[in-house]
Every structure is written in structure tokens, then in C-alpha cells.
Enzyme design. Structure first.
Site, PDB file in Angstrom:
ATOM      1  N   GLY A 243      54.408   9.703 -20.191  1.00 39.61           N
ATOM      2  CA  GLY A 243      54.354   8.767 -20.608  1.00 39.61           C
ATOM      3  C   GLY A 243      54.875   7.503 -21.539  1.00 39.61           C
ATOM      4  N   SER A 244      54.745   6.510 -22.161  1.00 43.41           N
ATOM      5  CA  SER A 244      55.724   5.114 -23.227  1.00 43.41           C
ATOM      6  C   SER A 244      54.833   6.094 -24.210  1.00 43.41           C
ATOM      7  CB  SER A 244      54.681   4.465 -22.668  1.00 43.41           C
ATOM      8  OG  SER A 244      53.454   4.211 -23.436  1.00 43.41           O
ATOM      9  N   GLY A 248      52.302   7.797 -26.147  1.00 37.95           N
ATOM     10  CA  GLY A 248      53.176   9.163 -27.280  1.00 37.95           C
ATOM     11  C   GLY A 248      52.998  10.296 -28.293  1.00 37.95           C
ATOM     12  N   GLU A 265      57.731  13.635 -23.118  1.00 39.28           N
ATOM     13  CA  GLU A 265      58.233  13.271 -22.678  1.00 39.28           C
ATOM     14  C   GLU A 265      58.303  11.784 -22.087  1.00 39.28           C
ATOM     15  OE1 GLU A 265      60.872  14.540 -20.507  1.00 39.28           O
ATOM     16  OE2 GLU A 265      60.208  16.331 -21.463  1.00 39.28           O
ATOM     17  N   CYS A 299      61.825   6.577 -15.724  1.00 46.81           N
ATOM     18  CA  CYS A 299      62.913   6.789 -17.111  1.00 46.81           C
ATOM     19  C   CYS A 299      63.654   6.733 -17.663  1.00 46.81           C
ATOM     20  CB  CYS A 299      61.943   7.603 -17.699  1.00 46.81           C
ATOM     21  SG  CYS A 299      61.849   9.484 -17.087  1.00 46.81           S
TER      22      CYS A 299
HETATM   23  P1  NAD Z   1      51.061   5.179 -19.976  1.00 52.08           P
HETATM   24  O1  NAD Z   1      51.369   5.845 -21.744  1.00 52.08           O
HETATM   25  O2  NAD Z   1      50.866   3.357 -20.112  1.00 52.08           O
HETATM   26  O3  NAD Z   1      50.324   6.283 -19.588  1.00 52.08           O
HETATM   27  C1  NAD Z   1      51.012   8.017 -19.584  1.00 52.08           C
HETATM   28  C2  NAD Z   1      49.134   7.756 -19.427  1.00 52.08           C
HETATM   29  O4  NAD Z   1      48.542   7.816 -20.690  1.00 52.08           O
HETATM   30  C3  NAD Z   1      47.996   7.409 -18.269  1.00 52.08           C
HETATM   31  O5  NAD Z   1      47.401   8.697 -17.821  1.00 52.08           O
HETATM   32  C4  NAD Z   1      46.981   6.880 -19.357  1.00 52.08           C
HETATM   33  O6  NAD Z   1      45.271   7.157 -19.090  1.00 52.08           O
HETATM   34  C5  NAD Z   1      46.857   8.011 -20.768  1.00 52.08           C
HETATM   35  N1  NAD Z   1      46.250   7.579 -21.957  1.00 52.08           N
HETATM   36  C6  NAD Z   1      46.830   5.894 -22.124  1.00 52.08           C
HETATM   37  N2  NAD Z   1      46.006   6.036 -23.554  1.00 52.08           N
HETATM   38  C7  NAD Z   1      46.435   7.465 -23.868  1.00 52.08           C
HETATM   39  C8  NAD Z   1      45.726   8.513 -25.336  1.00 52.08           C
HETATM   40  N3  NAD Z   1      45.154   7.573 -26.347  1.00 52.08           N
HETATM   41  N4  NAD Z   1      44.791   9.387 -25.401  1.00 52.08           N
HETATM   42  C9  NAD Z   1      45.620   9.982 -23.716  1.00 52.08           C
HETATM   43  N5  NAD Z   1      46.103   9.667 -23.038  1.00 52.08           N
HETATM   44  C10 NAD Z   1      46.096   8.268 -22.896  1.00 52.08           C
HETATM   45  O7  NAD Z   1      52.400   5.154 -19.485  1.00 52.08           O
HETATM   46  P2  NAD Z   1      53.144   4.904 -17.792  1.00 52.08           P
HETATM   47  O8  NAD Z   1      52.901   3.471 -17.705  1.00 52.08           O
HETATM   48  O9  NAD Z   1      51.499   5.432 -17.380  1.00 52.08           O
HETATM   49  O10 NAD Z   1      54.320   5.314 -17.353  1.00 52.08           O
HETATM   50  C11 NAD Z   1      55.617   4.857 -17.386  1.00 52.08           C
HETATM   51  C12 NAD Z   1      56.041   6.022 -19.042  1.00 52.08           C
HETATM   52  O11 NAD Z   1      56.448   6.564 -18.518  1.00 52.08           O
HETATM   53  C13 NAD Z   1      57.466   4.835 -18.925  1.00 52.08           C
HETATM   54  O12 NAD Z   1      57.844   4.185 -21.082  1.00 52.08           O
HETATM   55  C14 NAD Z   1      58.157   6.320 -18.812  1.00 52.08           C
HETATM   56  O13 NAD Z   1      59.628   5.871 -19.007  1.00 52.08           O
HETATM   57  C15 NAD Z   1      58.089   7.332 -19.292  1.00 52.08           C
HETATM   58  N6  NAD Z   1      57.921   8.262 -18.437  1.00 52.08           N
HETATM   59  C16 NAD Z   1      58.807   9.354 -18.973  1.00 52.08           C
HETATM   60  C17 NAD Z   1      59.774  10.415 -18.267  1.00 52.08           C
HETATM   61  C18 NAD Z   1      60.444  11.266 -18.836  1.00 52.08           C
HETATM   62  O14 NAD Z   1      60.541  12.328 -18.178  1.00 52.08           O
HETATM   63  N7  NAD Z   1      60.138  11.412 -19.887  1.00 52.08           N
HETATM   64  C19 NAD Z   1      58.957  10.479 -16.727  1.00 52.08           C
HETATM   65  C20 NAD Z   1      58.144   9.594 -16.125  1.00 52.08           C
HETATM   66  C21 NAD Z   1      58.085   8.279 -16.929  1.00 52.08           C
END
Ligand code: NAD
Length: 498
Positions: A243-244, A248, A265, A299
Site C-alpha cells: 500500500g502507500s 506502511g 511494498e 506502484c
Molecule cells: P493504502 O495505503 O491506502 O491502503 C492499503 C491497505 O491498508 C488497505 O487495505 C487499507 O484498508 C489498509 N490500512 C489503512 N490503514 C491501516 C492501518 N492503520 N493498519 C493496517 N492497515 C491499514 O493503499 P491503496 O490506496 O490501497 O494502494 C495504493 C498504494 O499501494 C500506492 O501507494 C501504491 O504505490 C502501493 N502499491 C505498492 C506495490 C508494491 O509492490 N510496492 C504494489 C501495488 C501498490
């Protein structure tokens, strides 16, 4: 295209998985927690409501994974491998449904979702199934100071893994985690993004259909609260998150109190460098079609173009046809290559970056300016130039169909610009001398470096980032080792009674 359902065959376009139940300990369970509306971002229609886990259900999922761990981790690798292959086979047989689910909840164009999600995901799962058979034990041999001993190093599964995925590639992000964790002998609680939960709920059904032992792979639904409870749960041994970077960092802090290891990631702002002497005519179109893939919601999108000043004008002219070839709209149209943003707030955020870039002195150098479809959270792709290197649009992950371009005067400057963001996920170098490209790769602070466009996503190669792009690696042997603890066993010769 049609898809088989229990009610006969239905057009894929209208199909969403009927599963609304989570998978906990091998049982389909209705959620008692927060309810989440799921939308098709290409039509703005609500396509499902999904109920998440309450605290007791989350505890039950972790307990189920803990309960399944001793038997699963003790299985010979061959048997774990067979079980994972069975799941891959079940996914293959339902790949049309997985595809429909992804297209309808993410808005990913069907051509891309088929190749980059369903096929790629299953290929990786098959590779991970094979890797489950590997004996990683290392014999260190004799050590005689102060007494004669021998030693070996073993790799033991870490335990229960919390796997949390982002919205943009719901199937393969999940596979990258649970495939490696199951191969390593761990058990898993999988939590998808509540914006795109349907594909993972369908996966829950396939887990049961494939006959995986109950509790080995559990699926729960929820948002930040459930994610927080899961990552700080005393019954979880390790956390893997995609995620973001902002979330993270939170997750790392949440896991810290109980000293759990994390694999993160995260996002990127990846450069695509064109060195002097390169023939830009054959590559400019490919470069633009690449960053605009999945509407820029990738990403590793190479959305920061660094082009040698001698090629800058020629590069812009050569790239024009890409914007004619970009088809923004209906993800079910095989000709579409740019789908919608996931939600209206994300579309506003992306538009905010475009407006901000223009306010910073930027100019739209190339773009699609056809009218957008009347419904759906679409953004027309644009390439923005004339920006200073410190502008927000140059530094921050936009996660939409927006790229920036900067000219450079020397290779040293290109490397400096390439490394000049907090991220370090991926980079590409176009060059006339592959050896020079390989040499320069060593100067890039980036987890993946492609030279002259690289190639497909290998299941045996690591993926992950430097800096704010993450911690640890997924995929390949490196991805499996994230879920293994190292154990040194040292022994003296047996001494019987005299
Ligand atoms: P996000 O960070 O907004 O959310 C990801 C997940 O985290 C969701 O399931 C959300 O419910 C959960 N979450 C939110 N707050 C949390 C907390 N405090 N504790 C635990 N879980 C929590 O990301 P998104 O908008 O779903 O995805 C896009 C992001 O993911 C972009 O930044 C993208 O670059 C990244 N991404 C990275 C890769 C990689 O392999 N490096 C691959 C795909 C996407």
C-alpha cells in the site's frame, strides 16, 4: 465472453462474485463489523455491500491460523506444494470469474487484467508451489574450538502472517504474499482493501473448493481499524503489507510494540531515463503507454521521464501517437487501455496534482483531450513539462495517468535526478550500450532496474524498494525468506554411558 454461474451463463460484463462471506477456519462467515459499499469505478454504480469482521471475528481468524499452523508447517514440502498447486488449478478453472471481478471492482481494462492479474498471478502461484519443495538447510560442517562439533542452519516458518493488500491489483498482490507464506509453511490471515474486496472474497471460496486445510488461509474484510487490530495482534508473528508509504509507516509502528517483522511494498516515483544517442522513435510510444497502464495506478509506473536535452524535442514529437492510441473509458472494451480512478476522492487528488503542477509553472506538453465518458471516475492522461525538480508533481506519487518530463545535460545529472525522490522502487535506462546501462544500474537507489525496457515480471526475481518504497522483498526465493526464521543447530557427537 460469458461466465458460468450456478444460474447458467451470464455476460462477464455484469458479473460480480456473489460471495459476501469471509473465510475463517474453513467456514464461510457473515461479517458482523463495518459495512462497505463497493462501486464499479467505470460506471459509478454500487455493485455490492460487504460486511467486515468485528473484533471477535478477527480474533477467530487469527486463532484459526494459529490452530492450523502446527500441522501445515510440519507437512513435507511436497505436500504443501500439491495443496498450493490445487489452489492454482481451482483459480485457473475460475479465471473468467476472477477476471470479471477485477475489471468490475478496480476498473482495470480487461486486456490488462487478464495478462497482468489473472495469468501473472497464477504463474507466480505455481512457481511458489514449486518453491515449497526446496530444502534450504545448510550444513556448516565441523567447528572444533573448544570441542568438536558440527552445525547446520535451518529455515523454519515464522508462524501466522497478516497479509494486507492495496486496491490496485487485488489478485496478484494477495498471491505474492500468501503464495510465498504458504510455501514457507506459514498460515495466513488475508485482509484486502475494502475498496476492492470482491476478488479476495471469491478467492476465499476457491480456497475451500481447493481443499486447503481449514485455517491455513483465512480471508477477513475491514478497513484501517481491522488492519490496526490485525497488525498489532499478539497471535500474529509477521506482517506483510502492500500500500502507500504513509500507511506502511503506521503499520511498522503498530507491529513494533510486539516486535513483529514487517515486509512493506510501498509506493514509488520511478524514473525512465533516455541517454544520449538513443533512437527515440521506436520507444517513445511504448514509454507513454507504460506509465498510463492501469490509469497510472501502478506502484512501479515509470512516470518520471528524464530525457537527454539533445533528444527532448524529438522525443516529444515521437510520443504524440501514444496519446492518440490511449483509449480512456469502458474497461470491457478490448481497445481500452486507460480505465478510471478507483474513487472520486482519488480522482480529485490526481486532478489536484495536475492543477498544482500548472500553478508551479508546468505546461501540459502532450495529453488526451477527447471528452471523458459521462459516467465513471476517469482522468485524461497528460504529460507535464517545464517543472522544477522539487515540484510536488515531480517528487510525489500521483497514482494516476500523469507523467512529468525533465531534460538533463549529463549522465551524472540524470542519475542525480533519478535518485532525487524519497522513493526507490523501479527505474529504467534506455541506452545504446547495454553494458553502460548495467553499470549505471549500480548507481540507482532502486529495487528494480530495467535496461532498455526490461521484460516480464519474473516469479524468480525479487521485487521491492529502497527508501520510502519499502522494507524487504517479495517474490522469488527472497520473497519466501521473508516468512522464514533462521535457526542454527550445533551438536557434539553423542556420548553414551561408559
Ligand atoms: P493504502 O495505503 O491506502 O491502503 C492499503 C491497505 O491498508 C488497505 O487495505 C487499507 O484498508 C489498509 N490500512 C489503512 N490503514 C491501516 C492501518 N492503520 N493498519 C493496517 N492497515 C491499514 O493503499 P491503496 O490506496 O490501497 O494502494 C495504493 C498504494 O499501494 C500506492 O501507494 C501504491 O504505490 C502501493 N502499491 C505498492 C506495490 C508494491 O509492490 N510496492 C504494489 C501495488 C501498490
Amino acid at each position: 465472453m460469458t461466465v458460468g454461474t450456478e444460474h447458467g451463463t451470464a455476460p462477464l460484463r455484469d458479473w460480480v462474485p456473489p460471495v459476501r462471506t469471509m473465510m475463517i477456519g474453513g467456514a464461510a462467515v457473515d461479517g458482523h463489523g463495518e459495512r462497505w459499499a463497493v462501486f464499479n469505478p467505470a460506471t459509478e454504480q454500487e455493485i455490492a455491500t460487504v460486511a467486515g469482521a468485528d473484533a471477535a471475528q478477527l480474533d477467530a481468524a487469527v486463532a484459526a491460523a494459529r490452530g492450523a499452523f502446527p500441522a501445515w508447517s510440519a507437512l513435507p514440502g511436497e505436500e504443501r506444494s500439491r495443496a498450493i498447486h490445487r489452489l492454482a488449478g481451482t483459480m485457473e478453472s475460475r479465471s473468467d470469474q476472477l477476471l470479471a471481478s477485477i475489471v468490475n471492482e478496480v476498473g482495470t481494462p480487461v486486456s490488462l487484467a487478464e495478462v497482468l492479474q489473472v495469468k501473472l498471478g497464477i504463474t507466480h502461484l505455481r512457481w511458489q508451489a514449486e518453491a515449497a519443495k526446496t530444502d534450504r538447510t545448510v550444513q556448516l560442517g565441523a567447528f572444533n574450538d573448544p570441542v568438536p562439533t558440527r552445525s547446520e542452519v535451518r529455515y523454519l516458518p515464522v508462524g501466522v502472517v497478516a497479509a494486507i493488500t492495496g486496491y490496485n491489483y487485488p489478485l496478484n498482490l494477495a498471491i505474492f504474499k500468501f503464495g510465498a507464506a504458504l510455501a514457507a509453511g506459514c498460515t495466513v490471515v488475508l485482509l484486502p482493501s475494502p475498496r476492492t474486496p470482491l476478488t479476495t472474497l471469491l478467492l476465499g471460496e476457491l480456497i475451500a473448493e481447493a481443499g486447503l486445510p481449514p485455517g491455513v488461509l483465512n480471508v477477513v474484510i475491514g478497513g484501517a481499524d481491522v488492519g490496526q487490530a490485525l497488525t498489532s495482534h499478539p497471535g500474529v508473528d509477521r506482517v506483510s503489507f502492500t500500500g502507500s508509504d504513509l500507511v506502511g509507516a503506521r503499520i511498522m509502528a503498530q507491529a513494533a510494540a510486539s516486535l513483529k517483522g514487517v515486509t512493506l511494498e510501498l509506493g514509488g516515483k520511478s524514473p525512465n531515463i533516455v541517454l544520449p544517442g538513443v533512437d527515440v522513435a521506436p520507444i517513445a510510444v511504448e514509454m507513454h503507454l507504460r506509465w498510463s497502464r492501469n490509469a497510472g495506478q501502478g506502484c512501479a509506473a515509470l512516470a518520471r521521464l528524464l530525457v537527454h536535452e539533445s533528444l527532448y524535442d524529438e522525443f516529444l514529437a515521437a510520443g504524440e501517437p501514444a496519446f492518440e492510441r490511449m483509449r480512456v473509458g469502458d474497461p470491457w472494451d478490448p481497445a481500452t487501455n486507460v480505465g478510471p480512478m478507483i474513487r472520486p476522492d482519488h480522482r480529485s487528488r490526481v486532478q489536484g496534482y495536475i492543477d498544482g503542477a500548472l500553478a508551479d509553472g508546468g505546461k501540459i506538453l502532450l495529453g488526451v483531450d477527447r471528452p471523458l465518458p459521462p459516467a465513471g471516475w476517469f482522468v485524461n492522461p497528460v504529460l507535464i513539462g517545464n517543472l522544477p525538480p522539487h515540484a510536488a508533481a515531480v517528487q510525489e506519487e500521483i497514482f494516476g495517468p500523469v507523467a512529468v518530463i525533465l531534460p538533463f545535460a549529463s549522465t551524472d545529472e540524470a542519475i542525480r535526478l533519478a535518485n532525487d525522490t524519497p522513493y526507490g522502487l523501479a527505474a529504467n535506462i534506455w541506452c545504446t550500450d547495454v553494458e553502460e546501462g548495467r553499470r549505471l544500474a549500480g548507481q540507482l537507489r532502486s529495487g528494480t532496474v530495467w535496461v532498455n525496457g526490461g521484460g516480464g515480471m519474473r516469479p524468480d526475481a525479487p521485487f521491492g524498494g529502497f527508501g520510502r518504497s519499502g522494507v524487504g522483498r517479495e517474490l522469488g526465493e527472497w520473497g519466501i525468506r521473508e516468512y522464514l526464521e533462521v535457526q542454527h543447530v550445533q551438536w557434539r557427537a553423542c556420548r553414551g554411558r561408559a
